[in-house]
Enzyme design. Sequence first.
Site, PDB file in Angstrom:
ATOM      1  N   ARG A  81       0.841  -1.196   0.000  1.00  0.00           N
ATOM      2  CA  ARG A  81       0.000   0.000   0.000  1.00  0.00           C
ATOM      3  C   ARG A  81       0.875   1.245   0.000  1.00  0.00           C
ATOM      4  NH1 ARG A  81      -1.838   0.786   4.374  1.00  0.00           N
ATOM      5  NH2 ARG A  81      -1.191  -1.055   5.511  1.00  0.00           N
ATOM      6  N   TYR A 221      -1.275  -3.498  -6.909  1.00  0.00           N
ATOM      7  CA  TYR A 221      -1.142  -4.217  -5.633  1.00  0.00           C
ATOM      8  C   TYR A 221      -2.451  -4.257  -4.851  1.00  0.00           C
ATOM      9  CZ  TYR A 221      -0.276  -5.164  -0.768  1.00  0.00           C
ATOM     10  OH  TYR A 221      -0.392  -5.680   0.500  1.00  0.00           O
ATOM     11  N   LYS A 230      -9.759  -2.589   1.409  1.00  0.00           N
ATOM     12  CA  LYS A 230      -9.443  -1.474   2.307  1.00  0.00           C
ATOM     13  C   LYS A 230     -10.170  -0.186   1.899  1.00  0.00           C
ATOM     14  CE  LYS A 230      -7.277  -3.879   5.109  1.00  0.00           C
ATOM     15  NZ  LYS A 230      -5.960  -4.362   5.251  1.00  0.00           N
ATOM     16  N   HIS A 250     -10.693  -2.614  11.360  1.00  0.00           N
ATOM     17  CA  HIS A 250      -9.608  -3.475  10.870  1.00  0.00           C
ATOM     18  C   HIS A 250      -9.383  -4.591  11.899  1.00  0.00           C
ATOM     19  CE1 HIS A 250      -5.155  -3.583   9.270  1.00  0.00           C
ATOM     20  NE2 HIS A 250      -5.911  -4.439   8.621  1.00  0.00           N
ATOM     21  N   SER A 272      -1.458  -3.742  10.164  1.00  0.00           N
ATOM     22  CA  SER A 272      -1.095  -4.611   9.052  1.00  0.00           C
ATOM     23  C   SER A 272       0.158  -5.427   9.378  1.00  0.00           C
ATOM     24  CB  SER A 272      -0.844  -3.760   7.804  1.00  0.00           C
ATOM     25  OG  SER A 272      -2.007  -3.019   7.510  1.00  0.00           O
ATOM     26  N   CYS A 274       0.582  -7.683  11.620  1.00  0.00           N
ATOM     27  CA  CYS A 274       0.828  -7.832  13.052  1.00  0.00           C
ATOM     28  C   CYS A 274       0.025  -8.967  13.672  1.00  0.00           C
ATOM     29  CB  CYS A 274       0.558  -6.514  13.772  1.00  0.00           C
ATOM     30  SG  CYS A 274       1.780  -5.246  13.362  1.00  0.00           S
ATOM     31  N   LYS A 276      -3.256 -10.641  12.592  1.00  0.00           N
ATOM     32  CA  LYS A 276      -4.701 -10.906  12.549  1.00  0.00           C
ATOM     33  C   LYS A 276      -5.010 -12.268  11.922  1.00  0.00           C
ATOM     34  CE  LYS A 276      -5.706  -7.137  10.431  1.00  0.00           C
ATOM     35  NZ  LYS A 276      -4.316  -6.643  10.484  1.00  0.00           N
ATOM     36  N   ASP A 297      -9.576  -9.994   8.715  1.00  0.00           N
ATOM     37  CA  ASP A 297      -9.014  -8.661   8.464  1.00  0.00           C
ATOM     38  C   ASP A 297      -9.978  -7.514   8.757  1.00  0.00           C
ATOM     39  OD1 ASP A 297      -6.588  -7.285   7.495  1.00  0.00           O
ATOM     40  OD2 ASP A 297      -7.834  -6.610   5.833  1.00  0.00           O
ATOM     41  N   ARG A 390       2.058 -12.154  -0.693  1.00  0.00           N
ATOM     42  CA  ARG A 390       0.701 -12.470  -0.227  1.00  0.00           C
ATOM     43  C   ARG A 390       0.128 -13.685  -0.946  1.00  0.00           C
ATOM     44  NH1 ARG A 390      -1.797  -8.878   3.853  1.00  0.00           N
ATOM     45  NH2 ARG A 390      -0.124  -7.391   4.198  1.00  0.00           N
TER      46      ARG A 390
HETATM   47  P1  GTP Z   1      -2.507  -7.872   7.252  1.00  0.00           P
HETATM   48  O1  GTP Z   1      -3.035  -8.889   6.310  1.00  0.00           O
HETATM   49  O2  GTP Z   1      -1.432  -7.031   6.667  1.00  0.00           O
HETATM   50  O3  GTP Z   1      -3.574  -7.032   7.860  1.00  0.00           O
HETATM   51  O4  GTP Z   1      -1.701  -8.679   8.410  1.00  0.00           O
HETATM   52  P2  GTP Z   1      -2.193  -9.535   9.661  1.00  0.00           P
HETATM   53  O5  GTP Z   1      -2.484  -8.637  10.806  1.00  0.00           O
HETATM   54  O6  GTP Z   1      -3.240 -10.479   9.268  1.00  0.00           O
HETATM   55  O7  GTP Z   1      -0.861 -10.327  10.063  1.00  0.00           O
HETATM   56  P3  GTP Z   1      -0.500 -11.881   9.894  1.00  0.00           P
HETATM   57  O8  GTP Z   1      -1.339 -12.753  10.773  1.00  0.00           O
HETATM   58  O9  GTP Z   1      -0.455 -12.214   8.468  1.00  0.00           O
HETATM   59  O10 GTP Z   1       0.967 -11.901  10.495  1.00  0.00           O
HETATM   60  C1  GTP Z   1       2.003 -11.099   9.997  1.00  0.00           C
HETATM   61  C2  GTP Z   1       3.336 -11.645  10.430  1.00  0.00           C
HETATM   62  O11 GTP Z   1       3.407 -11.716  11.854  1.00  0.00           O
HETATM   63  C3  GTP Z   1       3.590 -13.046   9.902  1.00  0.00           C
HETATM   64  O12 GTP Z   1       4.930 -13.126   9.459  1.00  0.00           O
HETATM   65  C4  GTP Z   1       3.378 -13.910  11.108  1.00  0.00           C
HETATM   66  O13 GTP Z   1       4.148 -15.074  11.056  1.00  0.00           O
HETATM   67  C5  GTP Z   1       3.782 -13.015  12.279  1.00  0.00           C
HETATM   68  N1  GTP Z   1       3.024 -13.355  13.514  1.00  0.00           N
HETATM   69  C6  GTP Z   1       1.674 -13.531  13.620  1.00  0.00           C
HETATM   70  N2  GTP Z   1       1.325 -13.896  14.877  1.00  0.00           N
HETATM   71  C7  GTP Z   1       2.466 -13.934  15.597  1.00  0.00           C
HETATM   72  C8  GTP Z   1       2.762 -14.249  16.972  1.00  0.00           C
HETATM   73  O14 GTP Z   1       1.893 -14.555  17.780  1.00  0.00           O
HETATM   74  N3  GTP Z   1       4.077 -14.154  17.337  1.00  0.00           N
HETATM   75  C9  GTP Z   1       5.061 -13.810  16.460  1.00  0.00           C
HETATM   76  N4  GTP Z   1       6.315 -13.751  16.904  1.00  0.00           N
HETATM   77  N5  GTP Z   1       4.825 -13.535  15.157  1.00  0.00           N
HETATM   78  C10 GTP Z   1       3.549 -13.582  14.730  1.00  0.00           C
HETATM   79  C1  SPV Z   2      -3.101  -4.641   5.108  1.00  0.00           C
HETATM   80  O1  SPV Z   2      -2.118  -4.023   4.671  1.00  0.00           O
HETATM   81  O2  SPV Z   2      -3.624  -4.378   6.218  1.00  0.00           O
HETATM   82  C2  SPV Z   2      -3.671  -5.760   4.337  1.00  0.00           C
HETATM   83  C3  SPV Z   2      -3.201  -5.978   2.982  1.00  0.00           C
HETATM   84  O3  SPV Z   2      -4.562  -6.441   4.830  1.00  0.00           O
HETATM   85  S1  SPV Z   2      -3.908  -4.857   1.861  1.00  0.00           S
HETATM   86  O4  SPV Z   2      -5.149  -5.415   1.343  1.00  0.00           O
HETATM   87  O5  SPV Z   2      -2.957  -4.678   0.790  1.00  0.00           O
HETATM   88  O6  SPV Z   2      -4.192  -3.603   2.516  1.00  0.00           O
HETATM   89 MN    MN Z   3      -5.093  -5.813   6.956  1.00  0.00          MN
END
Ligand code: GTP
Ligand code: SPV
Ligand code: MN
Length: 608
Positions: A81, A221, A230, A250, A272, A274, A276, A297, A390
């Site tokens: 983004r 993207y 989003k 979110h 993002s 972190c 979810k 998400d 992704r």
């Molecule tokens: P968006 O799709 O961008 O909104 O991201 P998201 O919030 O869904 O994050 P996602 O669950 O995809 O995790 C992002 C990164 O954080 C990945 O590389 C995971 O492996 C890592 N991660 C997720 N949960 C944990 C956790 O509990 N501990 C640690 N150390 N890393 C984590």
């Molecule tokens: C985020 O960045 O929080 C995502 C991926 O979930 S995107 O759809 O590109 O915003």
């Molecule tokens: Mn997201």
Amino acid sequence: MTTTSTDIPTTGGTSHKQLAAWVEEVAALTTPDEIVWIDGSQEEYDRLCGELVDAGTFVKLDDAKKPNSYWCASDPLDVARVEDRTYICTKDEDGAGFTNNWMAPDQMKTEMEALYSGCMKGRTMYVIPFVMGHLDADSPMYGVELSDSAYVVTNMRIMARIGADVLKQMEDTDADFVRCLHSVGAPLEPGQQDVAWPCNETKYISHFPEERTIWSFGSGYGGNALLGKKCYALRIASAVAHDEGWMAEHMLILKLTSPEGKSYNIAAAFPSACGKTNLAMLEPTIDGWKAEMVGDDIAWMRFGPDGRLYAVNPEFGLFGVAPGTGWSTNSNAMQTIEKGNSIFTNVARTKDGDVWWEGATDEKPAELIDWKGNPWTPESSEKAAHPNARFTTPAKQCPMIAPEYDNPNGVPIDAILFGGRRATTIPLVYQSRDWNHGTFVGATLSSETTAAAAGAVGVVRRDPMAMLPFIGYSATDYIQHWINIGKDNDESKLPKIFGVNWFRKSDDGKFLWPGFGDNSRVLKWICDRLEGKVEADEAPIGLLPKAEDIDVTGLDMSADEVAASLAYDAEAWNKELPMIEEWLAKFGDKLPTELSEQLATLKKNVQN
Ligand code: GTP
Ligand code: SPV
Ligand code: MN
């Protein structure tokens, strides 16, 4: 094929007059070679994927490894983004607030019309009718995306409910819809060879919340181009929700069932990349607990007739971060994509037609083709996959999807979690004292930036409710909306609010808490708090668990390590206070008094 009034061949049409007029208007401006109306069928999807393979955009994966799936690499400059190119265009600058980029609607339209003029030359304009949320919702939230990217069409088909039945219902009800215009901004001259990932150096992701319109230019993207996600389901929807008294957040939605058979629904806002998707697909490591995913998400939350807050996942698919997703961390995600029907963007691929990324397997493959198309071995200095690579995959393929996912009325939320990526300061879990304090925890949420957005990674910034890049109006009005939700509703029926941090590190830089499936231990404590089963300790920042109430059975952690992850760190909070004050000062005299009172309490507590 018929033609439009400007003589552009088109595969379809509509009895929906406003839609027909808008499609004609955009076609006249962007001058595509043809217009294709998307019906959402499998045949159509397969045909478009085939065209993307012929164009060099997609590489088909081996059906034995990932059935009906494709690998794809973006332009290396179009991987995330673009927050600095994202605008909220309200008539009044105040309408966008201090956290958003603003431009007057007329000025933005003049600038973008110049960019859009002839921008689809040599390309096809696809008409994608879609609905965010359920087609049988009380008031379905329609959109139509006009895009010159087949990549967008194929991803939209996974991410949203699209196609002929949506269009039919829009026609039958003469429904209003959000106008979503997208172009990669790369017109083709006759005979000009296309590139695998067309895009433009100039990018604009513009929102006109007052007109419920989105204009996106220059990027292919996900978050910039799949406009249902989003741009609509958060930025436009949050503005609509503010006006109508609901919430577009979110947040993941997780259904958790205890060994006693009682179910809890938890919504959690993390910025993002972190955690979810990972928490939404939790595999509990404690006995007897069951987790089911409702959403990973976005949560749309409305009050039900019983006064409780009900959450719906408006999406149809998952657009998940690949790196870090593996059999040991998130086997549910791995099983979801194993079933195929997925698109992988900016991951590495193997020579035998599979995909790989850092963390997919513990052992690195001996050789790969990296996301940029170069040969890669474990000795390579560069990562095989882009950190924001992704997977796009159907939500329904997730083995632990909750049946409530299909319920247009959603699930009643028991607890809301706010979490970020913080190496220090924020403890593993704490409970807010009440709704206003919980709103304060959300409003002051902070996190280290990630690769999900272009720009520096690892910088701590405030990210209110994990919505900083997604609030479609003024952040001051947004925070006031949260306070008002507490004022206007029976607080005893509102979700309880907690802060969490899976990412706290020891002095030697290692994660203190194992995370992933072991986060079920934290959720168990939260459920115990909801039930009044366990006491908590009053701390300056809120209510902290007693160490003995966190179930660490079977965890390879010493008592000291557990204590370190749970601890309130007075010194760190004394350093945090001025940062929180500086952030809240930006709200000026529009900071709700409830939040200035919370700040005063925090200050008094931390400094004593
Ligand atoms: P968006 O799709 O961008 O909104 O991201 P998201 O919030 O869904 O994050 P996602 O669950 O995809 O995790 C992002 C990164 O954080 C990945 O590389 C995971 O492996 C890592 N991660 C997720 N949960 C944990 C956790 O509990 N501990 C640690 N150390 N890393 C984590
Ligand atoms: C985020 O960045 O929080 C995502 C991926 O979930 S995107 O759809 O590109 O915003
Ligand atoms: Mn997201």
